[in-house]
Design an enzyme around this catalytic site. Structure first.
Site, PDB file in Angstrom:
ATOM      1  CD  GLU A 121      -1.438  -2.433   1.626  1.00  0.00           C
ATOM      2  OE1 GLU A 121      -2.102  -3.449   1.360  1.00  0.00           O
ATOM      3  OE2 GLU A 121      -0.325  -2.489   2.208  1.00  0.00           O
ATOM      4  N   PRO A 153      11.644 -14.903   0.024  1.00  0.00           N
ATOM      5  CG  PRO A 153      12.533 -15.379   2.128  1.00  0.00           C
ATOM      6  CD  PRO A 153      12.901 -15.272   0.693  1.00  0.00           C
ATOM      7  NE  ARG A 154       4.482  -9.431   1.065  1.00  0.00           N
ATOM      8  CZ  ARG A 154       4.390  -8.329   0.330  1.00  0.00           C
ATOM      9  NH1 ARG A 154       5.217  -8.157  -0.691  1.00  0.00           N
ATOM     10  NH2 ARG A 154       3.481  -7.419   0.588  1.00  0.00           N
ATOM     11  CG  MET A 192      13.428  -6.462   4.511  1.00  0.00           C
ATOM     12  SD  MET A 192      12.539  -5.487   5.774  1.00  0.00           S
ATOM     13  CE  MET A 192      13.881  -4.598   6.534  1.00  0.00           C
ATOM     14  N   GLY A 193      14.067  -5.007   0.304  1.00  0.00           N
ATOM     15  CA  GLY A 193      14.280  -3.936  -0.659  1.00  0.00           C
ATOM     16  C   GLY A 193      15.147  -4.303  -1.845  1.00  0.00           C
ATOM     17  CD  GLU A 194      19.681  -6.811  -1.767  1.00  0.00           C
ATOM     18  OE1 GLU A 194      20.725  -6.187  -2.012  1.00  0.00           O
ATOM     19  OE2 GLU A 194      19.666  -8.006  -1.407  1.00  0.00           O
ATOM     20  CG  ASN A 218       1.734  -5.275  -8.139  1.00  0.00           C
ATOM     21  OD1 ASN A 218       1.367  -5.586  -9.258  1.00  0.00           O
ATOM     22  ND2 ASN A 218       2.048  -4.036  -7.811  1.00  0.00           N
ATOM     23  N   PRO A 219       2.262  -8.435  -9.832  1.00  0.00           N
ATOM     24  CG  PRO A 219       1.029  -9.112 -11.726  1.00  0.00           C
ATOM     25  CD  PRO A 219       0.864  -8.590 -10.316  1.00  0.00           C
ATOM     26  CD  GLU A 247       7.369  -3.208  -7.489  1.00  0.00           C
ATOM     27  OE1 GLU A 247       7.843  -4.254  -6.983  1.00  0.00           O
ATOM     28  OE2 GLU A 247       7.282  -2.135  -6.877  1.00  0.00           O
TER      29      GLU A 247
END
Length: 445
Positions: free
Chosen positions: A78, A281-282, A322-324, A348-349, A351
């Site tokens: 979000e 992993p999420r 994270m963030g990669e 979400n696909p 990106e």
């Protein structure tokens, strides 16, 4: 402007019984907040240096002068969906207060957003904490993203006559029947919003049925989000150590999916020598557990959080940082979107598509129903309902670069056709933005 005490009492008395009970219970639960925070700290779900924000306190930031636009989103998805809108608001010299509820979202804000965007953790939904939060920040306009609807936050904001807009509104197929069973409750909350900007016609119909008074379809802001960045040096390093290998990325995976992906890798590795599967992993904290699954399956893992790089003998590389994602989307021509082999609702696909990846997904994509239906219909993504189908779809893409290119071209056309939500959202918000600009002009006169 705040309502009078009498008006607030009438507002409370007009609420459905469920919300009146909720407000009393959430007030009574305040003494339990320290125990809740302690448990969440132990689980890594709170930032120990910022737990005061959960009680409505503030960080070192003070409220900036002039109109302040408050944007609230539940977590990473979000928050990132609002990135384009935030840039448009900043271009109007409006200051932004961005709230969210997860440690990962706070880290993404710090990494991806300009420093003048103020981030705060959303307060726990107790009247006392919410009042403390609103008393300090005095927002001029509130924009709630998708469907993170906290009753006290909404009711207290409405009592102050704070203009509220639900943006990128989504009401999933799973949530809709649940809310219908308590239609008076959700109706009392949705009715406090000036306008609901929905992602799709289906979402709009559901919001209207649940009590939204003014619903406009503006589209999905996530379709207009820019591709995530990547460190060029890190990308070059990864490309150099994996050159010549077939690579598949499994993005934002959830428990129950990694086992299927590991077995799929074992099947595919018999046909594609040197295959490297990258599992992202999420939740990065699960990296160690995923690596153990790889080892138990007789394969060799690499763990990015340990600063490992994939070597020739690495079968599955666990990207538990994270963030990669932007880095790994650029690395691989094929991406499996996680959260879809289990009943999570899919990720979400967009990106991955914007960074040139062919998409494979499972059957559970109700978080992005319209997007995946359009992609599947156009041949821009392939669905795999189980391990056997996953092996087949990934295998076809690995073996046939022309098929990947055709699928990618189709997906890019779909993304272009479905885009435009940012412009429509800004247009719908224009009356509110005009009022804020008038206030700014009056203050500067």
């Amino acid at each position: 402007m705040q309502r009078s005490g009498g008006r607030r009492q009438r507002l409370a008395s007009s609420l459905p019984m469920t919300l009146r009970v909720y407000r009393k219970l959430s007030s009574a639960m305040v003494p339990l907040a320290p125990a809740l925070i302690k448990r969440r700290l132990k689980l890594g779900k709170e930032d120990p240096e910022r737990v005061g924000e959960r009680r409505g306190g503030v960080s070192a930031d003070t409220r900036p002068q002039g109109p302040l636009v408050w944007i609230h989103g539940a977590s990473v998805g979000e928050v990132l969906a609002a990135a384009g809108l935030i840039e448009r608001l900043r271009a109007l010299n409006l200051r932004i207060l961005l709230t969210s509820g997860t440690v990962t979202s706070a880290a993404i804000v710090a990494k991806r957003f300009p420093p003048d965007v103020i981030h705060q953790y959303v307060p726990y939904d107790s009247p006392r904490y919410v009042t403390r939060f609103l008393d300090h920040w005095h927002p001029s306009l509130a924009l709630f993203i998708e469907s993170d609807l906290w009753p006290n936050l909404i009711l207290s904001s409405a009592a102050r006559r704070l203009p509220m807009v639900l943006i990128n509104g989504r009401m999933s197929q799973r949530s809709f029947p649940r809310w219908r069973r308590v239609s008076n409750t959700i109706g009392a909350l949705l009715g406090r919003f000036d306008i609901c900007l929905a992602q799709s016609n289906t979402d709009a119909e559901r919001f209207a049925a649940l009590g939204s008074q003014n619903v406009v379809v503006t589209g999905n802001l996530k379709l207009d989000v820019a591709a995530p960045p990547a460190d060029p040096a890190k990308l070059e390093r990864l490309m150099s150590v994996t050159r010549g290998r077939a690579i598949v990325v499994a993005a934002s995976t959830h428990p129950g999916e990694e086992e299927i992906l590991i077995e799929a890798h074992k099947s595919l590795a018999g046909f594609f020598t040197g295959l490297l599967t990258v599992i992202v992993p999420r939740h990065a904290a699960r990296g160690g557990a995923v690596a153990r699954l790889v080892t138990e399956a007789g394969l060799r893992p690499g763990l990015r959080s340990h600063e490992d790089l994939p070597v020739a003998t690495t079968d599955i590389y666990v990207a538990d940082t994270m963030g990669e994602l932007g880095l790994f989307y650029r690395l691989a021509p094929i991406v499996f979107m996680g959260g879809s082999l289990v009943s999570h609702g899919g990720q979400n696909p967009i990106e991955a598509i914007k960074l040139g990846a062919a998409i494979v997904h499972g059957p559970h994509v109700f978080n992005f129903t319209d997007v995946y239906e359009a992609l599947d219909r156009a041949g821009g993504a392939r669905r795999a309902d189980d391990r056997e189908a996953l092996v087949k779809q990934l295998g076809q893409f690995l073996a046939d670069s022309a098929a990947r290119d055709t699928s990618l071209a189709a997906s890019e056309r779909v993304v272009e056709q479905l885009g435009g939500a940012l412009e429509r959202t800004v247009t719908a918000l224009e009356p509110y933005l005009l009022q804020l600009r008038l206030e700014m002009g009056a203050a500067n006169a």
